[in-house]
Design a protein around this motif. Structure first.
Motif, PDB file in Angstrom:
ATOM      1  N   LYS A   1       0.836  -1.195   0.000  1.00 18.24           N
ATOM      2  CA  LYS A   1       0.000   0.000   0.000  1.00 18.24           C
ATOM      3  C   LYS A   1       0.878   1.255   0.000  1.00 18.24           C
ATOM      4  O   LYS A   1       1.740   1.430   0.863  1.00 18.24           O
ATOM      5  CB  LYS A   1      -0.911  -0.021   1.228  1.00 18.24           C
ATOM      6  CG  LYS A   1      -2.032   0.964   1.184  1.00 18.24           C
ATOM      7  CD  LYS A   1      -2.983   0.734   2.348  1.00 18.24           C
ATOM      8  CE  LYS A   1      -4.106   1.751   2.319  1.00 18.24           C
ATOM      9  NZ  LYS A   1      -4.972   1.597   3.485  1.00 18.24           N
ATOM     10  N   ALA A   2       0.646   2.156  -0.966  1.00 21.44           N
ATOM     11  CA  ALA A   2       1.500   3.337  -1.154  1.00 21.44           C
ATOM     12  C   ALA A   2       1.493   4.259   0.063  1.00 21.44           C
ATOM     13  O   ALA A   2       2.537   4.785   0.449  1.00 21.44           O
ATOM     14  CB  ALA A   2       1.066   4.107  -2.390  1.00 21.44           C
ATOM     15  N   SER A   3       0.325   4.464   0.674  1.00 20.56           N
ATOM     16  CA  SER A   3       0.269   5.362   1.832  1.00 20.56           C
ATOM     17  C   SER A   3       1.050   4.777   3.007  1.00 20.56           C
ATOM     18  O   SER A   3       1.764   5.498   3.712  1.00 20.56           O
ATOM     19  CB  SER A   3      -1.177   5.645   2.229  1.00 20.56           C
ATOM     20  OG  SER A   3      -1.835   4.455   2.585  1.00 20.56           O
ATOM     21  N   ASN A   4       0.931   3.475   3.224  1.00 24.67           N
ATOM     22  CA  ASN A   4       1.699   2.823   4.290  1.00 24.67           C
ATOM     23  C   ASN A   4       3.191   2.892   4.001  1.00 24.67           C
ATOM     24  O   ASN A   4       4.007   3.082   4.907  1.00 24.67           O
ATOM     25  CB  ASN A   4       1.281   1.359   4.453  1.00 24.67           C
ATOM     26  CG  ASN A   4      -0.107   1.215   5.032  1.00 24.67           C
ATOM     27  OD1 ASN A   4      -0.724   2.197   5.429  1.00 24.67           O
ATOM     28  ND2 ASN A   4      -0.603  -0.005   5.066  1.00 24.67           N
TER      29      ASN A   4
ATOM     30  N   GLN B   1       4.737   5.255   2.339  1.00 23.13           N
ATOM     31  CA  GLN B   1       5.201   6.623   2.580  1.00 23.13           C
ATOM     32  C   GLN B   1       5.375   6.891   4.071  1.00 23.13           C
ATOM     33  O   GLN B   1       6.352   7.499   4.495  1.00 23.13           O
ATOM     34  CB  GLN B   1       4.230   7.642   1.961  1.00 23.13           C
ATOM     35  CG  GLN B   1       4.662   9.078   2.108  1.00 23.13           C
ATOM     36  CD  GLN B   1       5.983   9.371   1.429  1.00 23.13           C
ATOM     37  OE1 GLN B   1       6.283   8.865   0.361  1.00 23.13           O
ATOM     38  NE2 GLN B   1       6.813  10.193   2.068  1.00 23.13           N
ATOM     39  N   VAL B   2       4.425   6.439   4.869  1.00 17.73           N
ATOM     40  CA  VAL B   2       4.513   6.633   6.318  1.00 17.73           C
ATOM     41  C   VAL B   2       5.731   5.900   6.877  1.00 17.73           C
ATOM     42  O   VAL B   2       6.501   6.446   7.675  1.00 17.73           O
ATOM     43  CB  VAL B   2       3.218   6.154   7.017  1.00 17.73           C
ATOM     44  CG1 VAL B   2       3.387   6.088   8.513  1.00 17.73           C
ATOM     45  CG2 VAL B   2       2.057   7.068   6.651  1.00 17.73           C
TER      46      VAL B   2
ATOM     47  N   SER C   1       8.385   9.055  -3.569  1.00 22.77           N
ATOM     48  CA  SER C   1       7.843  10.082  -4.468  1.00 22.77           C
ATOM     49  C   SER C   1       8.960  10.914  -5.101  1.00 22.77           C
ATOM     50  O   SER C   1       8.730  12.025  -5.558  1.00 22.77           O
ATOM     51  CB  SER C   1       6.872  10.983  -3.707  1.00 22.77           C
ATOM     52  OG  SER C   1       7.521  11.583  -2.610  1.00 22.77           O
TER      53      SER C   1
END
Length: 169
Positions: free
Chosen positions: A23-26, A28-29, A61
């Motif tokens: 998962k991209a959001s995970n 990044q975090v 990113s």
């Protein structure tokens, strides 16, 4: 009920499988938290061992994050030139940062003192005092202050309000 049964069972620190996070959001975090930890460890290594460290990290990113002690340019130039001599003119030591910090604290204290002085001046609020209790000399001084204030203000609305009050005579 037993106290042990009431406590929430936590997972605690457990080993995770090292693989790409889906998962991209995970992702990044995790990157953000791990980057902070990595830079903190590098900083500790510099302080504890007097080591020169440079780190360049690209986020998922494609943002660039750098860490360098004494600074990244000096270390990279030394690596490129294959030397271990670091230019002292470009480096900023912790003592220099501490000196700047102390100067900033002194300036802050000075500004706080100035603010307190201004607030103490404003506490008198002589302009809010009743004119009924003023002597003739105080009234004349009050009127002079109002006239001076009027001439110093360039705001048309306030000047019109003072003209409406007919404070000229």
């Amino acid at each position: 009920m037993n106290m042990d049964n009431q406590r929430k069972k936590s997972v605690g620190h457990k080993k995770i499988e090292i693989k790409k996070i889906d998962k991209a959001s995970n992702r990044q975090v995790t990157f953000s938290k791990r980057r902070q930890g990595l830079f903190k460890k590098a900083s500790e290594l510099c302080v504890l061992c007097d080591a020169h460290v440079a780190m360049v990290v690209f986020s998922p990113s494609d943002k660039l994050f750098c860490f360098g002690q004494p600074n990244i340019d000096t270390i990279l130039n030394s690596y490129i030139n294959e030397t271990t001599e670091f230019e002292d003119s470009k480096t900023s030591s912790y003592e220099e940062y501490n000196r700047r910090y102390e100067e900033a604290l002194k300036m802050l204290e000075s500004e706080k003192k100035k603010l307190a002085d201004v607030q103490n001046l404003n506490k008198s609020d002589w302009w809010n005092d009743s004119i009924d209790d003023m002597s003739i000399e105080e009234l004349e001084q009050f009127m002079e202050s109002i006239k001076e204030l009027k001439t110093n203000l360039n705001e048309p609305m306030l000047c019109r309000t003072m003209e409406f009050l007919d404070l000229d005579e």
